[in-house]
Design a protein around this motif. Structure first.
Motif, PDB file in Angstrom:
ATOM      1  N   ILE A 119      -5.491 -28.178  -7.310  1.00  0.00           N
ATOM      2  CA  ILE A 119      -6.745 -27.442  -7.235  1.00  0.00           C
ATOM      3  C   ILE A 119      -6.434 -25.955  -7.106  1.00  0.00           C
ATOM      4  CG2 ILE A 119      -8.944 -27.168  -6.020  1.00  0.00           C
ATOM      5  CD1 ILE A 119      -8.569 -29.919  -7.248  1.00  0.00           C
ATOM      6  N   CYS A 121      -7.617 -22.358  -6.193  1.00  0.00           N
ATOM      7  CA  CYS A 121      -8.677 -21.689  -5.436  1.00  0.00           C
ATOM      8  C   CYS A 121      -8.328 -20.216  -5.257  1.00  0.00           C
ATOM      9  CB  CYS A 121      -8.834 -22.316  -4.060  1.00  0.00           C
ATOM     10  SG  CYS A 121      -9.381 -24.034  -4.111  1.00  0.00           S
ATOM     11  N   VAL A 124      -6.387 -19.459  -2.003  1.00  0.00           N
ATOM     12  CA  VAL A 124      -5.125 -20.161  -1.736  1.00  0.00           C
ATOM     13  C   VAL A 124      -3.923 -19.274  -1.992  1.00  0.00           C
ATOM     14  CG1 VAL A 124      -3.716 -22.140  -2.369  1.00  0.00           C
ATOM     15  CG2 VAL A 124      -6.179 -22.362  -2.220  1.00  0.00           C
ATOM     16  N   LEU A 187     -12.381 -22.624   2.283  1.00  0.00           N
ATOM     17  CA  LEU A 187     -11.467 -22.728   1.155  1.00  0.00           C
ATOM     18  C   LEU A 187     -12.265 -23.005  -0.113  1.00  0.00           C
ATOM     19  CD1 LEU A 187      -8.345 -22.802   0.610  1.00  0.00           C
ATOM     20  CD2 LEU A 187      -8.510 -25.270   0.722  1.00  0.00           C
ATOM     21  N   CYS A 188     -11.925 -22.306  -1.203  1.00  0.00           N
ATOM     22  CA  CYS A 188     -12.589 -22.494  -2.488  1.00  0.00           C
ATOM     23  C   CYS A 188     -14.106 -22.291  -2.389  1.00  0.00           C
ATOM     24  CB  CYS A 188     -12.288 -23.883  -3.054  1.00  0.00           C
ATOM     25  SG  CYS A 188     -10.585 -24.117  -3.549  1.00  0.00           S
ATOM     26  N   ARG A 190     -15.952 -23.126   0.001  1.00  0.00           N
ATOM     27  CA  ARG A 190     -16.575 -24.215   0.741  1.00  0.00           C
ATOM     28  C   ARG A 190     -16.005 -24.289   2.149  1.00  0.00           C
ATOM     29  NH1 ARG A 190     -19.456 -27.955  -2.285  1.00  0.00           N
ATOM     30  NH2 ARG A 190     -19.365 -27.658  -4.543  1.00  0.00           N
ATOM     31  N   MET A 226     -14.834 -29.632  -5.160  1.00  0.00           N
ATOM     32  CA  MET A 226     -14.327 -28.269  -5.071  1.00  0.00           C
ATOM     33  C   MET A 226     -14.080 -27.679  -6.460  1.00  0.00           C
ATOM     34  SD  MET A 226     -11.646 -29.010  -1.961  1.00  0.00           S
ATOM     35  CE  MET A 226     -10.856 -27.409  -2.043  1.00  0.00           C
ATOM     36  N   GLN A 227     -13.607 -28.514  -7.379  1.00  0.00           N
ATOM     37  CA  GLN A 227     -13.299 -28.021  -8.722  1.00  0.00           C
ATOM     38  C   GLN A 227     -13.622 -29.122  -9.741  1.00  0.00           C
ATOM     39  OE1 GLN A 227      -9.135 -26.887 -10.298  1.00  0.00           O
ATOM     40  NE2 GLN A 227      -9.918 -24.996  -9.410  1.00  0.00           N
ATOM     41  N   SER A 230     -11.491 -29.868 -13.025  1.00  0.00           N
ATOM     42  CA  SER A 230     -10.075 -30.259 -12.970  1.00  0.00           C
ATOM     43  C   SER A 230      -9.872 -31.578 -13.710  1.00  0.00           C
ATOM     44  CB  SER A 230      -9.625 -30.400 -11.517  1.00  0.00           C
ATOM     45  OG  SER A 230     -10.388 -31.394 -10.856  1.00  0.00           O
TER      46      SER A 230
END
Length: 410
Positions: A119, A121, A124, A187-188, A190, A226-227, A230
């Motif tokens: 993932i 982000c 990150v 993160l991301c 969220r 989150m993604q 993907s």
């Protein structure tokens, strides 16, 4: 005349003369002995480091087991797929990812399987951590250990729970982020909740291609939230204990190609372990060869001491020849001196090397390993060096003419 003509009695007599001669020149003998001792200590220490690296590799994979396999499905636009018939490609592409995972899990050779999706982000990169969406069974596949909390669970559904790697947790804690189970993490874009923190002794990502210490793990459902864009293409699986992963890898690759039309790149823990073991053995040989230079320097020290001894003791040599000693007696005496220097230096170097190896391996957190064959090799090298360094001086002493040797004392 000579005391005896037997080789063994001559050797014992030569050893007695050698001990007396070394005792009368202690300082010079000590310096020569020290050179050999340092050389042997260097060999023992560096070989122990190399063997420690090899043992560490074995220990790492024992924690995880050697039945783990890492599968990556390559891009379907490869030449292998382009050679297929369009209808065949279409039929294969209709197989969804979940169906493919189920098909792999249903294979009789497979014990456990987990997907893995990276993932990306924005936040990150700053944390230097890799986010991976995985399934709960990954903990059993890799034998993961946690220092606090729990791992991802099937009952989490698509809730945003995360598991932190040890180094990631340390970095977050240093920045004031709470890392206890139940704490929140942004993160991301969220807000996620921390389920647990992994220990620092889990295996590296050499097999599973998953960052553990520096990683952040979420569930596959949470990863989709989150993604959503993907695309999964990665599997981590464990085969049954009675199955050879190396042999099964080719069979699995063929089955995956049949199911998807894609080429599978497969790594096994045993292959990586063998690679790391070969690398460690190569490193050990290199370190042993490098440290042998110090033994060469030590042998030159013995050679110098013995040549000086021949020059200074020509009158003694002439006197011994005059009362019946022959060339062999004289040569054995000087050869015995150099051999004793080599053996004494080897014994002291072995002790020093074991102490140094123990301290060094403890400092770099490697297992202390020193095989009996390694110690015997180091001691044997010092014996050979002692003989080799004393051979030329012994021949030189044996070739002296008795009259010339006696005249040299005037």
């Amino acid at each position: 005349m000579a005391e005896t003509r037997g080789l063994w009695p001559r050797t014992r007599s030569a050893a007695r003369f050698a001990l007396n001669a070394l005792g009368s020149s202690r300082q010079r003998a000590l310096l020569a002995l020290l050179g050999i001792a340092i050389g042997v200590a260097a060999v023992v220490t560096l070989v122990a480091l190399g063997q420690g690296l090899e043992r560490q590799a074995q220990n790492d994979f024992k924690k995880m087991g050697t039945q783990v396999m890492d599968v990556t499905l390559m891009d379907s636009q490869s030449g292998l797929v382009r050679n297929k018939q369009p209808t065949e490609i279409h039929a294969r592409k209709r197989l969804s990812w979940d169906e493919l995972v189920s098909a792999v899990a249903a294979l009789p050779e497979v014990e456990l399987v987990s997907t893995e999706v990276s993932i990306a982000c924005p936040g990150v990169a700053a944390q230097q951590s890799m986010v991976s969406a995985v399934q709960p069974q990954l903990a059993r596949i890799l034998g993961l250990k946690l220092s606090s909390g729990r791992f991802i669970h099937e009952l989490d559904g698509n809730d945003l729970w995360v598991v932190l790697g040890a180094k990631t947790a340390q970095k977050l804690a240093a920045n004031g982020q709470g890392i206890e189970p139940g704490a929140t993490l942004a993160l991301c874009g969220r807000t996620l909740r921390i389920a647990g923190v992994m220990t620092s002794d889990n295996i590296s990502a050499e097999v599973a291609s998953i960052s553990l210490d520096d990683g952040i793990l979420v569930s596959t459902a949470a990863g989709q939230r989150m993604q959503p864009q993907s695309r999964p293409n990665h599997l981590v699986l464990r085969v049954r204990p009675d199955i050879s992963p190396v042999e099964f890898s080719s069979q699995l690759a063929a089955q995956l190609n049949t199911l998807t039309g894609q080429t599978a790149q497969i790594n096994t823990a045993r292959q990586v372990l063998e690679l790391r073991r070969n690398e460690a053995q190569t490193t050990t040989r290199f370190l042993a060869a490098l440290s042998s230079i110090s033994l060469l320097v030590g042998s030159l020290g013995i050679l110098n001491v013995m040549l000086m001894s021949v020059l200074e003791r020509r009158s003694e040599i002439g006197l011994r020849m005059a009362i019946g000693a022959d060339d062999l007696d004289i040569g054995l005496q000087f050869l015995a001196e150099s051999t004793l220097l080599g053996l004494a230096g080897g014994g002291i170097g072995l002790v020093l090397g074991l102490v140094a190896a123990g301290v060094t391996t403890a400092a770099v957190q490697l297992p202390f390993v020193m095989s009996a064959s390694g110690m015997a090799l180091a001691f044997g090298i010092s014996f050979v060096v002692g003989i080799a360094a004393g051979l030329y001086p012994a021949l030189k002493a044996a070739q002296l003419h008795p009259v010339e040797a006696l005249q040299s004392s005037r």
